[in-house]
Design an enzyme around this catalytic site. Sequence first.
Site, mmCIF file in Angstrom:
data_model
loop_
_atom_site.group_PDB
_atom_site.id
_atom_site.type_symbol
_atom_site.label_atom_id
_atom_site.label_comp_id
_atom_site.label_asym_id
_atom_site.label_seq_id
_atom_site.Cartn_x
_atom_site.Cartn_y
_atom_site.Cartn_z
ATOM 1 C CG HIS A 104 4.822 -77.127 -25.187
ATOM 2 N ND1 HIS A 104 5.894 -77.205 -24.337
ATOM 3 C CD2 HIS A 104 4.289 -75.892 -25.014
ATOM 4 C CE1 HIS A 104 6.018 -76.069 -23.673
ATOM 5 N NE2 HIS A 104 5.055 -75.252 -24.068
ATOM 6 C CB CYS A 137 7.484 -73.150 -25.675
ATOM 7 S SG CYS A 137 6.083 -72.121 -25.196
ATOM 8 C CD GLU A 182 7.097 -80.476 -25.143
ATOM 9 O OE1 GLU A 182 7.136 -80.162 -26.357
ATOM 10 O OE2 GLU A 182 7.148 -79.632 -24.235
HETATM 11 N N1 GLN Z 1 7.693 -68.031 -20.884
HETATM 12 C C1 GLN Z 1 7.273 -68.102 -22.239
HETATM 13 C C2 GLN Z 1 5.863 -67.584 -22.420
HETATM 14 O O1 GLN Z 1 5.114 -67.493 -21.494
HETATM 15 C C3 GLN Z 1 7.404 -69.514 -22.792
HETATM 16 C C4 GLN Z 1 6.591 -70.528 -22.077
HETATM 17 C C5 GLN Z 1 7.003 -71.948 -22.365
HETATM 18 O O2 GLN Z 1 8.122 -72.204 -22.777
HETATM 19 N N2 GLN Z 1 6.124 -72.896 -22.102
HETATM 20 O O3 GLN Z 1 5.468 -67.257 -23.516
#
Ligand code: GLN
Length: 536
Positions: free
Chosen positions: A508, A382, A510
């Site tokens: 994600h 992410c 995970e």
């Molecule tokens: N802050 C980033 C976004 O909003 C990544 C978010 C995250 O890593 N869950 O896109």
Amino acid sequence: MSTKYIFVTGGVTSSLGKGILSASLAKLLQARGYSVTIQKLDPYINVDPGTLNPYEHGECYVTEDGAETDLDLGHYERFLNIPTSQANNITTGRIYQTVINKERRGDYLGKTVQIIPHITDEIKRQIKFLGNKGKFDFVITEIGGTVGDIESLPYIESVRQLKWELGRSAMVIHLTLVPFLSASGELKTKPTQHSVKALLENGVQPDILVLRTEHNLNDGLKKKVALFCNVAEEAVVQSIDVPTIYEVPLKMKEEKLDITVLKKFGMTSSKEPALDDWNHFLQRLNNPKQEIEIGLVGKYVELHDAYKSIAESFIHAGAVNECKVRLRYIHSEEITKRNVAEMLSGLQGVLIAPGFGHRGIHGKIEATRYARENNIPFLGICLGLQIAVIEFARNVLGLQGADSTEMNEVTKYPVIDLMEEQKSVTNMGGTMRLGAYACEVKKGSKLFDAYRSELIYERHRHRYEFNDKYIENYIKAGFKPVGINPESKLVEAMQLDGHPWFVGVQYHPEYSSTVLKPSPLFVEFVKACKEIRANL
Ligand code: GLN
């Protein structure tokens, strides 16, 4: 059979492991062929944990249907290997919001709206909702907090009412602590007695007591607890500390917790729980052939719960690879250009963690550059992918000052940006991409090596995206998209050419890793870490 309801309450202190106990009991019942789901009721007023600082409450776990939930739901999924949903996590905030919305609509027909019966009715409705679907033989409901907390009262009252209404179809398991006083060498049961008293004051008699302890409890002690707390002797169960949470189901089986539960419901089960796969996993977990160390670079490293699902995914992936994965938690704010080599020295792989906001970004960029330039296996999740994109723009594409508009709204090169349709939505959370989305995987890529499928579904929780405008620059320089959303065409995964293993994913992985279905991406990453550094 009609759905049976099991409530798990906690006493004496928090963090005794109600979530793991609930998941372990659920596992045993599932292994006996029953369908089970677990629900968590959280007493705080936030509508969901999405807005909570991870320092306060650990990781925010995202379900397939896009609910931002308590991290215990992660344990439920990892143990049971079945998805949870919004209905599996209810907070006081959500309960009140629903009741107040009903009141505003006039649903209560002029009645005075009160904690009893209106709030408790709503709590009971949310508990029974999962059972009413008719899909589950057992609904296990974990009540967050500790008995005696003011904010838990409406929940305990709802449990009292449901026990009364459902009779033999409901039971309460109370988890307490039996502390060991090293000065006198004694285990003490008084806190347990007091905490059961607190439950009794609220009209709830527990059916089973699970006593968390560092030392074995003898029969005399169990007998004493049974007598003082009004429960059968066989219903006093010890839960001794174990090296991994994944051994708790086996410990509970030894203690016959599942049999005691079935008996109390008037049910019998002659077969043994089918735990072959589970045991196979434990066997591999406990007998690693080698050990590696991976750096987890993030800004919440003081509280390991903030990266719970990532840590558990490494445990699952390590077992598949017969390799113990040690995690070095590295605070991104402490990494500088000068010390990065030292801070990452000896690591077999680097993972850049998800996150929000600009704190610690510089250190993450340095760690990414170091991994890229030194052929260290790299996985960005992410924000981790976004960092890799920014680092590449600045240090390879020569786009000075390239950034995400999350960090710098007026950057000349917004390589990570909000999509056009998001820009008009200002409500926090309103623009967040949440839950499972499809991703087309490019054949021949490292992503494909991992998933062995051209179409995967993974969960998201972010607002910003790779900015399509720059895609050609990246492809030309060898940092290429290998996962694309089939509908929106958003970039979901990228891979760097000429590097032994450098992958970033916008989703994600995970969240979907379980004991029986470890995340393919983590498995592949661990495999790469294991092999590549050894051959350098
Ligand atoms: N802050 C980033 C976004 O909003 C990544 C978010 C995250 O890593 N869950 O896109």
